[in-house]
Design an enzyme around this catalytic site. Structure first.
Site, mmCIF file in Angstrom:
data_model
loop_
_atom_site.group_PDB
_atom_site.id
_atom_site.type_symbol
_atom_site.label_atom_id
_atom_site.label_comp_id
_atom_site.label_asym_id
_atom_site.label_seq_id
_atom_site.Cartn_x
_atom_site.Cartn_y
_atom_site.Cartn_z
ATOM 1 N N GLN A 183 0.834 -1.207 0.000
ATOM 2 C CA GLN A 183 0.000 0.000 0.000
ATOM 3 C C GLN A 183 0.872 1.263 0.000
ATOM 4 O O GLN A 183 1.821 1.384 0.775
ATOM 5 C CB GLN A 183 -0.878 -0.008 1.266
ATOM 6 N N HIS A 197 1.318 12.803 1.436
ATOM 7 C CA HIS A 197 0.313 12.369 2.406
ATOM 8 C C HIS A 197 0.416 13.181 3.715
ATOM 9 O O HIS A 197 0.774 12.640 4.763
ATOM 10 C CB HIS A 197 0.528 10.866 2.681
ATOM 11 N N ASP A 233 -12.831 9.809 3.705
ATOM 12 C CA ASP A 233 -11.717 9.295 2.889
ATOM 13 C C ASP A 233 -12.109 9.534 1.438
ATOM 14 O O ASP A 233 -12.749 8.694 0.811
ATOM 15 C CB ASP A 233 -11.513 7.800 3.160
ATOM 16 N N GLU A 241 -4.076 15.876 1.179
ATOM 17 C CA GLU A 241 -3.028 15.184 0.445
ATOM 18 C C GLU A 241 -3.051 15.510 -1.058
ATOM 19 O O GLU A 241 -3.806 14.907 -1.816
ATOM 20 C CB GLU A 241 -3.187 13.677 0.642
#
Ligand code: TA6
Length: 308
Positions: A82, A170, A216, A282
């Site tokens: 990831q 991020h 998200d 981000e």
């Protein structure tokens, strides 16, 4: 006026004469601290963040490359963990430079310091190299100004064949209380909501986004035709603009807050109610892929500024 540096135990720190500072871990070239002249920390770092290279840092500004999330259907990056390998690789410190611009309008010289970090296929560990066997070079620059931090990533394809990349910065911003925060600049942008599984694109109608649960989302703001028309994203807290985030050549903004359940599920997320003090904004290029031809380069950057 002198900028002071230190480059030891795998960290590079720079401090401006007026007190602002930035600290970067060579592991992942992860910015782990950014303080203003009063020593107030601008980034959120989990109290349980691993800083010993055993796993990606939970907080600061981890680097996502060459894949955002996981891409099981994308042959080239399907084997990667990831968010790819950049944030868990050992980068090298390439050097520093300071610049002093005395804007005509003000007497105080605007001093800034740039720290450069590099990661190339030659320096990549064998596991990552076996999963993504391309010749590449990354240069990551972190520029500390009096009231801003710019982070810029240049990806070069040093191979004789093309490859596809995704890039994302991020950033974990620190806020006093997430319930008094609103985010502007995403109004009328389309977004993919990843909470509860991926849904078809939606359009954000409200001009401001508030956070009262897990968020998200991968936004694609409707930037104008020219780069100068990029819409800044602002984080407003208690009616005051706390951060302004300007993207350079990055067409997406991911907004993430894990809220209580996801925070409880993350072993390195401490304190557990820390989701009230953080907000991930981000900037990235993550919807679709940037194809770099042999010899090509891609640059993406963010400038985060704040006001006292
Ligand atoms: O920031 C968006 C996101 O992709 C979330 O889905 C969440 O997974 C977060 O990144 C953190 O990922 P990590 O691998 O650092 O735990």
């Amino acid at each position: 006026p002198q900028v002071t540096f230190s480059d030891d135990n795998g960290r590079v720190t720079a401090v401006l004469p007026t007190g602002e500072s930035v600290e970067v871990l060579l592991y992942g070239a992860t910015v782990i601290s950014w303080k203003d002249k009063n020593g107030d920390e601008k980034l959120w770092l989990s109290k349980a963040a691993k800083l010993d290279g055993s796993k990606a840092v939970r907080g600061g500004i981890p680097l996502v490359f060459p894949v955002f999330g996981t891409a099981p259907d994308h042959e080239q990056t399907s084997k990667l963990p990831q968010h790819g390998f950049a944030r868990t690789s050992r980068w090298e410190f390439l050097g520093k430079s300071t610049s002093e611009s005395t804007p005509a309008s003000s007497t105080a010289a605007d001093l800034s310091v740039k720290l450069d970090f590099g990661l190339s296929s030659a320096g990549l560990d064998s596991d990552a190299k076996s999963k993504w066997p391309y010749a590449f070079n990354l240069i990551y620059s972190v520029t500390l100004g009096r009231e801003s931090l710019t982070t810029s990533l240049v990806v070069s394809n040093d191979d004789d064949k093309p490859f596809d990349v995704q890039v994302l910065l991020h950033t974990y911003l620190r806020v006093k209380d997430i319930s008094s925060v609103s985010i502007t600049g995403l109004g009328s942008a389309t977004y993919i909501d990843k909470v509860g599984g991926v849904s078809p694109p939606q359009t954000q109608s409200a001009s401001e986004l508030t956070i009262s649960g897990e968020v998200d989302r991968v936004y694609t703001p409707k930037d104008g035709a020219s780069p100068t028309e990029v819409v800044p994203v602002t984080v407003v807290e208690g009616g005051k603009t706390k951060f302004t985030v300007v993207r350079d050549n990055l067409s997406n903004v991911v907004v993430w807050n894990p809220w209580v359940d996801k925070a409880n599920g993350l072993g390195d997320f401490e304190p557990k109610d820390g989701y009230k003090n953080m907000l991930c904004i981000e900037p990235g290029s993550v919807s679709g892929w940037q194809t770099l031809e042999a010899g090509d380069a891609f640059e993406g950057a963010q400038t985060i500024s704040f006001s006292y």
